[in-house]
Scaffold this active site. Structure first.
Site: not given
Ligand SMILES: *Cc1c(COP(=O)(O)O)cnc(C)c1O
Length: 400
Positions: A52, A177, A202
């Site tokens: 984690r 972004d 993407k």
């Protein structure tokens, strides 16, 4: 951590992130599918302790992405949205404001409106394509300017260099972004951005196989804070996803260049089609910010937005008639994808607002894949023809 590389982007895409065990010689980074890592003694400052917090395969992906972005740090996340969440929580608290592009990824807008606004973090959504509007929106409480350029889905551009002049004067971090272009096509930090954010889902992955996110920065304190938040909120990327993304990165430059070439060809073709009201593609001289696109980005990218004559009825008919291109909510993969933003990715934005932003019912977002451009053109042509046939049958005139 990366020192400036002597190698070109394509070479870094192959060799940038590989970390292997000294005891064997695998050619690629293995999948460290392990929750935890054995420690030699109490108080040992181990690099990885629990997945984690960090994981060796994810760390390899981070160094690969940092090598491409040429930043000191890259911090990976389970999704692009968890990257955005961590970034906003790292820099903003109750009473603080973020200035955000009015056209942004639907999830970013939803996060700001539905999750952060109720806990006192205010978003000013402004038309960041107009630098003056950004200047006007900055207040003493602004702790971040968040741009998306080209913006999802209308491909509106914001001038990173000009806006960074404003933010630097006021010591406000500037985040971009850059999911639509990747570091190959838009070098945000050289243009003045402090933070670059990616949905690796993407183009980095590029195969429709994963979801993931990354934040790149030269700020050590910010990178540490992001890693802390990631550990505390449980936002880390998973080793298998990181491994798949590492494989995708090797062909990133080849894929993107090919996809951009096809996109450019198809955008030009679409612009001449009688059933297409307008085509938005940054490298077409008809794009309102053509000159900025030439200055700021390497190519027009591999996404095309276009508006069909006949609005919603045409859009529905069009996407259901496609045979090669798939109707879906992703972009950047080898498979071409058409999205209807008004009913899919941006459906949470109120109708009137969506229209003002240019997200009209006839708008199609087209992610150009790796199929032959010729085959894609045939598919678009037959699908556009089906709109024509349909409206003739119905006695309607799409040309109105
Ligand atoms: C997809 C996308 C995101 C969100 O990424 P996920 O990996 O889906 O969480 C953020 N920004 C842009 C521009 C995107 O296209």
């Amino acid at each position: 951590m990366q020192s400036p590389s002597i190698h070109s982007f394509s070479t870094r895409a192959i060799h940038g992130g590989h970390q292997t065990l000294a005891s064997s010689n695998p050619m690629i980074t293995p999948i460290y599918q392990s929750t935890t890592f054995a420690q030699k003694e109490v108080g040992e400052n181990a690099q990885h302790t629990y997945s984690r917090a960090s994981n060796p395969t994810v760390a390899a992906l981070e160094s690969a992405i940092a090598a491409l972005e040429q930043t000191q740090h890259s911090v990976c996340f389970a999704t692009g949205m968890s990257a955005t969440t961590a970034l906003l929580l790292a820099l903003l608290g109750p009473g603080d404001e973020v200035v955000c592009s009015d056209v942004v990824y639907g999830g970013t807008s939803r996060l700001l409106r539905e999750v952060l606004e109720p806990i006192g973090i205010k978003a000013a959504f402004v038309d960041t394509s107009k630098t003056m509007e950004v200047a006007r929106a900055l207040t003493a409480r602004t702790k971040l300017v968040f741009l998306e350029t080209p913006a999802n889905p209308t491909l509106k551009l914001s001038d990173i260099a000009a806006i960074s002049t404003l933010t630097r004067e006021r010591n406000i971090p500037l985040a971009v972004d850059n999911t639509f272009l990747t570091p190959l096509l838009q070098d945000c930090t050289s243009l003045g951005a402090d933070i670059v954010l990616y949905s690796t889902t993407k183009y980095f992955d590029g195969h429709n196989a994963t979801v993931g996110g990354a934040i790149c920065t030269n700020g050590e304190a910010l990178a540490d804070k992001l890693r802390d938040l990631r550990k505390t909120l449980g936002l880390n990327q998973k080793p298998f996803e990181a491994w798949l993304t590492l494989q995708g990165i090797q062909t990133l430059p080849l894929r993107i260049h090919r996809q951009c070439d096809s996109a450019s060809e198809l955008a030009t073709w679409l612009a001449d089609h009688p059933l297409v009201e307008r085509v938005i593609y940054p490298n077409l001289p008809s794009h309102p910010q053509f000159e900025l696109a030439q200055r700021q980005q390497e190519t027009g990218g591999a996404l095309i937005a276009f508006e069909l004559r006949g609005g919603l009825a045409s859009a529905k008919r069009f996407v259901s008639s496609l045979r090669l291109v798939t109707l879906a909510e992703n972009l950047g993969s080898g498979q071409s994808i058409a999205t209807h933003p008004a009913s899919m990715t941006h459906s949470d934005i109120p109708d009137h607002e969506a229209r003002t932003l240019g997200i009209s019912p006839g708008l199609i977002r087209f992610s150009v894949g790796l199929e032959s451009a010729n085959d894609l053109r045939h598919d678009l042509a037959q699908s556009l023809e089906s709109i024509g046939n349909y409206s003739r049958e119905k006695g309607e005139n799409c040309h109105d």
